[in-house]
Design a protein around this motif. Structure first.
Motif, mmCIF file in Angstrom:
data_model
loop_
_atom_site.group_PDB
_atom_site.id
_atom_site.type_symbol
_atom_site.label_atom_id
_atom_site.label_comp_id
_atom_site.label_asym_id
_atom_site.label_seq_id
_atom_site.Cartn_x
_atom_site.Cartn_y
_atom_site.Cartn_z
ATOM 1 N N UNK A 199 0.860 -1.181 0.000
ATOM 2 C CA UNK A 199 0.000 0.000 0.000
ATOM 3 C C UNK A 199 0.896 1.231 0.000
ATOM 4 N N UNK A 200 0.746 2.084 -1.006
ATOM 5 C CA UNK A 200 1.525 3.317 -1.096
ATOM 6 C C UNK A 200 0.606 4.483 -0.760
ATOM 7 N N UNK A 201 0.862 5.135 0.361
ATOM 8 C CA UNK A 201 -0.028 6.194 0.832
ATOM 9 C C UNK A 201 0.081 7.473 0.012
ATOM 10 N N UNK A 202 1.058 7.549 -0.892
ATOM 11 C CA UNK A 202 1.193 8.718 -1.761
ATOM 12 C C UNK A 202 0.898 8.369 -3.211
ATOM 13 N N UNK A 203 0.475 7.120 -3.446
ATOM 14 C CA UNK A 203 0.195 6.699 -4.813
ATOM 15 C C UNK A 203 1.480 6.393 -5.557
ATOM 16 N N UNK A 204 1.341 5.728 -6.698
ATOM 17 C CA UNK A 204 2.514 5.362 -7.489
ATOM 18 C C UNK A 204 2.127 5.343 -8.964
ATOM 19 N N UNK A 205 2.885 6.095 -9.771
ATOM 20 C CA UNK A 205 2.601 6.184 -11.199
ATOM 21 C C UNK A 205 3.342 5.077 -11.934
#
Length: 255
Positions: A234-240
């Motif tokens: 889970x990436x709390x800052x999102x991932x492109x």
């Protein structure tokens, strides 16, 4: 004193929101390089390599925990990042991360919890490293393994020919296994540090020891036939992921 079940370090270099759980303990990495004190545990106390953080990344937290026996009262231990956690049922803001109960239950049947493997598809692990970093450093690492740990060479060569890898230096495992891993890993990295010149590397490539440790971690798991449980990160800052794929293709074909 009875041992606690699980203790997890959360590596961070800045103030952040952390899980409201006793098992997740933030540690400020690279503390010796900055004046700011965020009120967390710090990687510059006791025996430490805090000053190496720009090239060793989150490994400065691992080294600090290992040398100062931070996990000595814990049956299971691990490392996550201020913005990356293993997915689970414990509520953390709008996210759900692994709880102590889930970790203990999984490790009743498995040796180690790891992130789902990153798949490269169009190239091997060895080729990817050569395109994304400096292949000469990988060659030196292989030479050191031949000298120090030749029994790991088969696993190393196997991993270099695969097309997937465990990234982020994230894991949860039994504390005795953690101690064994660190006792193997850090002497190899310190020897590598003596043999390669990173003085002209940019800030990204300077993280060479963090990058190579991801490869070594996968090698160590394979050599010891560790039974792994892959968990989504889970990436709390999102991932492109699209941007990552574009950058990978640029490195491969336009380097």
């Amino acid at each position: 004193m009875s041992r606690t079940k699980v203790k997890m370090l959360v590596a961070t270099h800045k103030p952040y929101d952390f899980p409201d759980s006793a098992i997740y303990v933030p540690v400020q990495v690279g503390k010796s390089l900055v004046q700011e004190d965020y009120g967390y545990l710090k990687d510059d106390s006791g025996e430490n390599i805090s000053a190496k953080n720009r090239s060793f990344s989150e490994l400065t937290a691992l080294y600090w925990a290992w040398e100062n026996r931070f996990f000595k009262e814990s049956e299971f231990c691990g490392l996550v990042h201020y913005r990356r956690y293993f997915s689970g049922s414990a509520v953390f803001g709008k996210y759900h991360i692994l709880s102590e109960k889930e970790i203990a239950s999984i490790l009743d049947d498995y040796d180690v919890i790891v992130p789902k493997k990153r798949k490269y598809y169009i190239e091997t692990v060895g080729d990817h490293y050569a395109h994304a970093h400096y292949s000469k450093d990988l060659d030196v690492l292989k030479s050191i393994l031949k000298e120090r740990s030749p029994e790991y060479l088969n696993a190393f060569e196997n991993i270099m020919e695969q097309t997937s890898l465990y990234l982020y230096n994230m894991f949860v495992m039994r504390t005795e296994d953690f101690n064994a891993y660190c006792a193997w890993l850090f002497p190899i990295l310190f020897e590598l540090e003596e043999r390669i010149d990173i003085s002209e590397y940019d800030s990204y490539q300077r993280r060479v020891f963090g990058f190579l440790s991801e490869r070594l971690f996968t090698v160590w798991l394979l050599h010891h036939s560790m039974k792994t449980k892959e968990i989504k990160v889970v990436n709390t800052e999102g991932e492109n992921l699209f941007l990552k794929a574009v950058k990978m293709l640029k490195r491969k074909y336009f380097k």
